[in-house]
Write a protein that holds these residues in place. Structure first.
Motif, PDB file in Angstrom:
ATOM      1  N   UNK A   1       0.913  -0.935   0.017  1.00  0.00           N
ATOM      2  CA  UNK A   1      -0.004   0.007  -0.170  1.00  0.00           C
ATOM      3  C   UNK A   1       0.800   1.417  -0.062  1.00  0.00           C
ATOM      4  N   UNK A   2       1.324   1.645  -1.358  1.00  0.00           N
ATOM      5  CA  UNK A   2       2.197   2.717  -1.349  1.00  0.00           C
ATOM      6  C   UNK A   2       1.809   4.060  -0.378  1.00  0.00           C
ATOM      7  N   UNK A   3       2.731   4.486   0.276  1.00  0.00           N
ATOM      8  CA  UNK A   3       2.935   5.821   1.169  1.00  0.00           C
ATOM      9  C   UNK A   3       1.564   5.835   2.019  1.00  0.00           C
ATOM     10  N   UNK A   4       1.250   4.522   2.781  1.00  0.00           N
ATOM     11  CA  UNK A   4       0.186   4.584   3.560  1.00  0.00           C
ATOM     12  C   UNK A   4       0.677   4.379   5.227  1.00  0.00           C
ATOM     13  N   UNK A   5       1.893   4.563   5.356  1.00  0.00           N
ATOM     14  CA  UNK A   5       2.570   4.401   6.605  1.00  0.00           C
ATOM     15  C   UNK A   5       2.044   5.829   7.402  1.00  0.00           C
ATOM     16  N   UNK A   6       1.588   5.560   8.887  1.00  0.00           N
ATOM     17  CA  UNK A   6       1.152   6.458   9.450  1.00  0.00           C
ATOM     18  C   UNK A   6       1.807   6.485  11.117  1.00  0.00           C
ATOM     19  N   UNK A   7       1.767   7.302  11.635  1.00  0.00           N
ATOM     20  CA  UNK A   7       2.397   7.513  13.111  1.00  0.00           C
ATOM     21  C   UNK A   7       1.488   6.552  13.988  1.00  0.00           C
ATOM     22  N   UNK A   8       0.260   6.403  13.586  1.00  0.00           N
ATOM     23  CA  UNK A   8      -0.733   5.600  14.438  1.00  0.00           C
ATOM     24  C   UNK A   8      -1.139   4.150  13.901  1.00  0.00           C
ATOM     25  N   UNK A   9      -1.608   3.263  14.637  1.00  0.00           N
ATOM     26  CA  UNK A   9      -1.863   2.131  14.195  1.00  0.00           C
ATOM     27  C   UNK A   9      -2.875   2.119  13.120  1.00  0.00           C
ATOM     28  N   UNK A  10      -3.013   1.293  12.266  1.00  0.00           N
ATOM     29  CA  UNK A  10      -4.175   0.919  11.394  1.00  0.00           C
ATOM     30  C   UNK A  10      -4.702  -0.274  11.322  1.00  0.00           C
TER      31      UNK A  10
ATOM     32  N   UNK B   1       0.674  -2.055  13.325  1.00  0.00           N
ATOM     33  CA  UNK B   1       1.380  -1.041  14.260  1.00  0.00           C
ATOM     34  C   UNK B   1       1.675   0.279  13.326  1.00  0.00           C
ATOM     35  N   UNK B   2       1.877   1.356  14.374  1.00  0.00           N
ATOM     36  CA  UNK B   2       2.343   2.599  13.620  1.00  0.00           C
ATOM     37  C   UNK B   2       3.480   2.381  12.673  1.00  0.00           C
ATOM     38  N   UNK B   3       3.494   2.652  11.615  1.00  0.00           N
ATOM     39  CA  UNK B   3       4.685   2.835  10.814  1.00  0.00           C
ATOM     40  C   UNK B   3       5.171   4.201  10.171  1.00  0.00           C
ATOM     41  N   UNK B   4       6.626   4.519   9.941  1.00  0.00           N
ATOM     42  CA  UNK B   4       6.851   5.931   9.462  1.00  0.00           C
ATOM     43  C   UNK B   4       5.807   6.610   8.408  1.00  0.00           C
TER      44      UNK B   4
ATOM     45  N   UNK C   1       5.732   5.710   4.166  1.00  0.00           N
ATOM     46  CA  UNK C   1       6.443   4.578   3.959  1.00  0.00           C
ATOM     47  C   UNK C   1       5.610   3.571   3.016  1.00  0.00           C
ATOM     48  N   UNK C   2       6.524   3.085   2.189  1.00  0.00           N
ATOM     49  CA  UNK C   2       5.572   1.812   1.305  1.00  0.00           C
ATOM     50  C   UNK C   2       5.364   0.728   2.325  1.00  0.00           C
ATOM     51  N   UNK C   3       4.171   0.625   2.785  1.00  0.00           N
ATOM     52  CA  UNK C   3       3.641  -0.389   3.691  1.00  0.00           C
ATOM     53  C   UNK C   3       3.580  -1.573   3.007  1.00  0.00           C
ATOM     54  N   UNK C   4       4.183  -2.894   3.120  1.00  0.00           N
ATOM     55  CA  UNK C   4       4.205  -3.791   2.331  1.00  0.00           C
ATOM     56  C   UNK C   4       3.826  -5.040   3.638  1.00  0.00           C
ATOM     57  N   UNK C   5       3.044  -6.055   3.087  1.00  0.00           N
ATOM     58  CA  UNK C   5       2.678  -7.050   4.041  1.00  0.00           C
ATOM     59  C   UNK C   5       2.763  -8.417   3.160  1.00  0.00           C
ATOM     60  N   UNK C   6       2.802  -9.503   3.877  1.00  0.00           N
ATOM     61  CA  UNK C   6       3.048 -10.734   3.210  1.00  0.00           C
ATOM     62  C   UNK C   6       1.997 -11.534   4.144  1.00  0.00           C
TER      63      UNK C   6
END
Length: 271
Positions: free
Chosen positions: A195-204, A256-259, A262-267
């Motif tokens: 999910x490109x550029x979906x990092x947030x300082x708060x949990x999602x 969890x919160x990520x920068x 960020x390019x948030x990626x999961x597997x």
């Protein structure tokens, strides 16, 4: 009366030297080795261009493209994508063959690049048309698109919905199911989403719509492990486990919160 059918040319050829396949001119083993060695620097440079484009790093991609050892074939793929990263998707489209030529030559790479640039311009219907010709589906370019594309920011991935290329890895062709009200892709043992550029300082929260209706009843239902990718050399962070059920279901997990950005990626790994 006896009739003989002969192919005399097959018997008049001189016997090949036992060393011909190893030390002679192309296609001998030695000649192939020399060619491969000569092409290696260009191949390695292409891998660097590819990694930079995948990461959305236009400056580094351009730097590698300008190197003396860059492969002459790389710009055909890289320059249109680079133009898109630099905010010039229309210029990238101008570098591609015409839509008629792409279709006639079944140039699936050009079709995927065109779809990515149109998606970047917000022309989603045109992007879908570029992504979905039969000659594109025939090669299922999921891995190629993952490696080369840096898609625009999104919070939703419609698997099998013709706009997911570049956002997914480890999936087979998609299919629609009117009864289930959507499209799906079968995954391999390990699949990844980003999910490109979906990092947030708060949990999602991330929610997955999964379909287990096709799983054989006589086999144990698989368990999926959902993990959040981490920067190397750290290992992916375990998020949740869930068991595939014999129906369409929506499963959600807390991330969890990520920068930010960020390019948030999961597997997801099936076991």
């Amino acid at each position: 009366m006896t009739m003989l059918v002969l192919t005399p040319y097959a018997y008049l050829q001189p016997a090949p030297s036992p060393l011909a396949s190893y030390l002679g001119p192309y296609p001998s083993s030695l000649a192939n080795t020399v060619i491969a060695w000569q092409m290696r620097p260009g191949y390695l440079r292409e891998q660097q261009v590819q990694a930079a484009l995948h990461a959305g790093d236009a400056a580094t991609a351009r730097l590698h493209l300008m190197a003396d050892d860059a492969s002459p074939f790389t710009p055909e793929t890289a320059l249109p994508l680079l133009a898109g990263l630099e905010g010039r998707p229309a210029d990238g489209l101008a570098l591609l063959p015409s839509t008629e030529e792409i279709s006639q030559t079944r140039n699936w790479k050009a079709a995927v690049i065109r779809g990515d640039l149109l998606r970047r311009m917000g022309q989603l219907d045109a992007a879908r048309q570029a992504f979905t010709p039969t000659y594109v589906d025939d090669v299922n370019p999921v891995q190629w698109a993952w490696d080369w594309l840096a898609p625009t920011p999104t919070r939703r991935i419609d698997l099998g919905g013709n706009l997911d290329l570049g956002l997914i890895e480890g999936f087979y062709l998609g299919s629609g199911d009117p009864a289930a009200g959507g499209t799906f892709r079968w995954s391999g043992a390990t699949a990844r989403l980003r999910f490109p550029q979906q990092g947030r300082d708060a949990p999602q929260q991330v929610c997955l719509r999964v379909d287990g209706r096709g799983w054989p009843d006589d086999l144990e239902r698989p368990v999926f492990t959902l993990a959040l990718d981490a920067e190397p050399p750290a290992s992916p962070q375990l998020i949740e486990r869930f068991t595939l059920q014999p129906h369409v279901a929506v499963v959600c997990a807390l991330l969890p919160a990520t920068p930010p950005g960020r390019w948030a990626a999961g597997s997801a790994r099936r076991s």
